[in-house]
Design a protein around this motif. Structure first.
Motif, mmCIF file in Angstrom:
data_model
loop_
_atom_site.group_PDB
_atom_site.id
_atom_site.type_symbol
_atom_site.label_atom_id
_atom_site.label_comp_id
_atom_site.label_asym_id
_atom_site.label_seq_id
_atom_site.Cartn_x
_atom_site.Cartn_y
_atom_site.Cartn_z
ATOM 1 N N GLY A 103 15.508 29.808 35.321
ATOM 2 C CA GLY A 103 14.194 30.036 35.288
ATOM 3 C C GLY A 103 13.412 31.354 35.355
ATOM 4 N N VAL A 104 14.070 31.969 36.195
ATOM 5 C CA VAL A 104 13.315 33.286 36.610
ATOM 6 C C VAL A 104 13.719 34.277 35.396
ATOM 7 N N SER A 105 14.843 34.149 35.058
ATOM 8 C CA SER A 105 15.294 34.915 33.615
ATOM 9 C C SER A 105 14.329 34.643 32.319
ATOM 10 N N ALA A 106 14.203 33.347 32.362
ATOM 11 C CA ALA A 106 13.298 33.121 31.302
ATOM 12 C C ALA A 106 11.872 33.574 31.332
ATOM 13 N N SER A 107 11.401 33.483 32.597
ATOM 14 C CA SER A 107 9.939 33.956 32.874
ATOM 15 C C SER A 107 9.819 35.426 32.725
ATOM 16 N N VAL A 108 10.986 35.864 33.124
ATOM 17 C CA VAL A 108 11.080 37.673 32.833
ATOM 18 C C VAL A 108 10.916 38.057 31.311
ATOM 19 N N LEU A 109 11.613 37.350 30.629
ATOM 20 C CA LEU A 109 11.717 37.494 29.138
ATOM 21 C C LEU A 109 10.213 37.155 28.321
ATOM 22 N N VAL A 110 9.920 35.914 28.789
ATOM 23 C CA VAL A 110 8.325 35.635 28.213
ATOM 24 C C VAL A 110 7.344 36.518 28.605
ATOM 25 N N GLY A 111 7.720 37.079 29.900
ATOM 26 C CA GLY A 111 6.637 38.162 30.294
ATOM 27 C C GLY A 111 6.736 39.551 29.584
ATOM 28 N N LEU A 112 8.039 40.039 29.006
ATOM 29 C CA LEU A 112 8.249 41.018 28.231
ATOM 30 C C LEU A 112 7.567 40.970 27.086
ATOM 31 N N ILE A 113 7.859 39.595 26.300
ATOM 32 C CA ILE A 113 7.454 39.419 25.018
ATOM 33 C C ILE A 113 5.990 39.565 25.131
ATOM 34 N N PHE B 244 4.099 40.987 27.122
ATOM 35 C CA PHE B 244 3.432 42.385 27.294
ATOM 36 C C PHE B 244 3.797 43.129 25.920
ATOM 37 N N VAL B 245 4.723 42.925 25.407
ATOM 38 C CA VAL B 245 4.916 43.816 24.014
ATOM 39 C C VAL B 245 3.800 43.426 23.199
ATOM 40 N N ILE B 246 3.661 42.271 22.861
ATOM 41 C CA ILE B 246 2.581 41.782 22.013
ATOM 42 C C ILE B 246 1.148 42.014 22.355
ATOM 43 N N TYR B 247 0.958 41.904 23.721
ATOM 44 C CA TYR B 247 -0.292 42.533 24.143
ATOM 45 C C TYR B 247 -0.587 43.841 23.731
ATOM 46 N N ARG B 248 0.428 44.681 24.064
ATOM 47 C CA ARG B 248 0.372 46.224 23.869
ATOM 48 C C ARG B 248 -0.038 46.579 22.271
ATOM 49 N N ILE B 249 0.767 45.911 21.507
ATOM 50 C CA ILE B 249 0.587 46.032 20.065
ATOM 51 C C ILE B 249 -0.595 45.682 19.468
ATOM 52 N N PHE B 250 -1.190 44.627 19.955
ATOM 53 C CA PHE B 250 -2.588 44.190 19.405
ATOM 54 C C PHE B 250 -3.524 44.458 20.251
#
Lengths: 329, 153
Positions: free
Chosen positions: B135-145, B147-153
């Motif tokens: 659960g924690v690993s998945a939330s970190v992964l989703v958080g990273l995605i 973050f990245v999308i937020y930065r790009i757009f």
């Protein structure tokens, strides 16, 4: 490879005792069980202690039922399903007799009868107690999940029997005797489903039966009844299918202790299992039938799945074994 | 030495698969749906209660609902009721947060006989541990995605 043994002096079974938990006592054999428990903790703090106490109680009572005293017993051969067979060891702590711990999972009962029979037949010992036990709650925590966890069981699963049985084998006495048997070998067909013990054990069971029939030159019809330990409904069908292919038909006189022990209300699952399943059913039901000579010749074979939670966790398949004894009256 | 792979008798395994009783999927799905839905309805009811009657909002509101459901799940586990619900409902009572409470409380109770430190405390997360880790690993992964999308757009 001669795996079949013939006893020259036929060790006698002179006394038995059985004990069962509430679920087992409510089952089809309920009124045949000698000691009926209302409480599956047997007044103890832990289920492990309860299992050990059940084993102690059946050994003690079997000796009494055989009109012997503790001093007459040379050796106790016992086993169970818990790690390092603690139930058997802690039960044996109460006796001054010798103790041989045995483990072949649910096939331990007939294993101990073969060993005890051989020690008596060879003239080394006079009286031996063979006993096994299992407890649903102690087995669940070792092999599966905590009791209160809300999980479902797949339909091919079995239910571990809470119960124990003990027999006293002796050089002389009574009418029921062990005339021989076949030592099983470890057979593995690659079944990995820990919920499908019947399928894992069926090839080993079929191998022992086939070897026994071949070596002794007998066929299933030569026995009044063929009793297997805890194959369950599915496992029983598989064994009969495999033997049918090899030319032996035992549809008429085969019975499985696991299928027998619970009421049809449990039909969702495959029946009982556990080291205590075969010993409980033999000591409560079949011994009486043999004494009354309703069965004169019986082939009794307990079956065991030789896995541990470590081996199944590491993805290994489930090896299995089955030992057969011929009991006559 | 033989390995477990060498033991595989595929003919036999196929035959076993063919004759093994199957789980009644329709029945399981129906049971899981109504029990799971019922638990979630209780959660929604609690949410309305805390919002309208107590006047909570936002994160505080969500926490209160979770706390009450976790308490109920633990209580029913302690009373020996939750395992029966689980036997009937399967996934329907495992997936909601009450199932998570059940998976922590049940080993805690079970292993109490081995002491409070090496039993209850050490084995409390034997069932829930993997859920927490992934659960924690998945939330970190989703958080990273995110973050990245937020930065790009």
């Amino acid at each position: 490879m001669e795996r079949t043994i013939y006893f020259k002096n036929s060790p006698k079974i002179i006394g038995v005792c059985s004990i069962g938990g509430p679920k087992e006592c409510a089952g089809t054999l309920g009124d045949k069980i000698e000691i009926k428990l209302n409480d599956d903790t047997f007044g103890e703090k832990t289920f492990e202690q309860a299992e050990s106490k059940m084993l102690y109680a059946v050994i003690k009572n079997a000796i009494k039922n055989a009109d012997k005293t503790e001093k007459d017993i040379d050796c106790i051969i016992a086993g169970d399903l818990l790690n390092q067979i603690i139930s058997a060891t802690f039960a044996a702590r109460n006796f001054s007799s010798g103790y041989l711990g045995a483990y072949n999972a649910c096939a331990t009962f007939t294993e101990s009868m073969l060993l005890g029979g051989a020690l008596i037949d060879g003239g080394y010992l006079n009286n031996v107690v063979c006993a096994t036990s299992s407890h649903f709650s102690s087995a669940e925590r070792q092999y599966r999940y905590p009791l209160e966890l809300g999980s479902t069981r797949p339909p091919q699963a079995q239910w571990t029997v809470t119960g124990a049985g003990a027999t006293v084998l002796s050089k002389s006495g009574g009418g029921v005797k062990i005339t021989g048997g076949t030592i099983g070998k470890v057979v593995d067909f690659g079944v990995t489903d820990v919920n499908n013990m019947g399928a894992a054990m069926a090839p080993a069971a079929a191998d022992t039966l086939y070897t026994h029939f071949k070596n002794t030159g007998t066929s299933p019809n030569d026995y009044d009844i063929i009793v297997t330990g805890d194959l369950g409904a599915l496992g029983s069908r598989l064994v009969k299918d495999i033997l049918w292919e090899k030319g032996y038909d035992m549809n008429k006189n085969h019975v499985d202790c696991g299928e027998l022990i619970y009421n049809v209300a449990e039909k969702e699952y495959q029946g009982g299992s556990g080291a205590g399943c075969s010993s409980l059913v033999f000591c409560s039901y079949f011994y009486e039938k043999l004494l009354k000579k309703e069965y004169k010749k019986m082939l009794f074979m307990a079956t065991g799945a030789l896995l541990s939670s470590v081996s199944s966790g590491q993805g290994e398949s489930i090896p299995a074994i089955a030992h057969a004894v011929v009991i006559e009256s | 030495m033989k390995t477990s792979k060498d033991c595989v008798n595929q003919n036999y395994l196929d035959f076993v698969a063919e004759i093994s009783p199957k789980t009644n999927e329709k029945r399981s799905l129906l049971r899981a749906f109504w029990v799971g839905g019922f638990i979630c309805s209780i959660g929604q009811g609690l949410r309305y209660f805390f919002q309208e009657v107590v006047g909570l909002t936002g994160d505080e509101l969500a926490s209160y609902v979770s706390i009450v459901l976790i308490f109920l799940g633990s209580l029913l586990t302690g009373l020996g009721v939750y395992d029966r619900i689980g036997k009937y409902a399967g996934g329907g009572s495992i997936v909601p947060i009450t199932g998570f409470a059940n998976s922590v409380v049940s080993p805690a109770m079970e292993f109490k006989t081995e002491g409070y430190i090496y039993g209850t405390a050490a084995k409390m997360f034997t069932v829930a541990g993997p859920i927490i880790v992934f659960g924690v690993s998945a939330s970190v992964l989703v958080g990273l995605i995110y973050f990245v999308i937020y930065r790009i757009f």
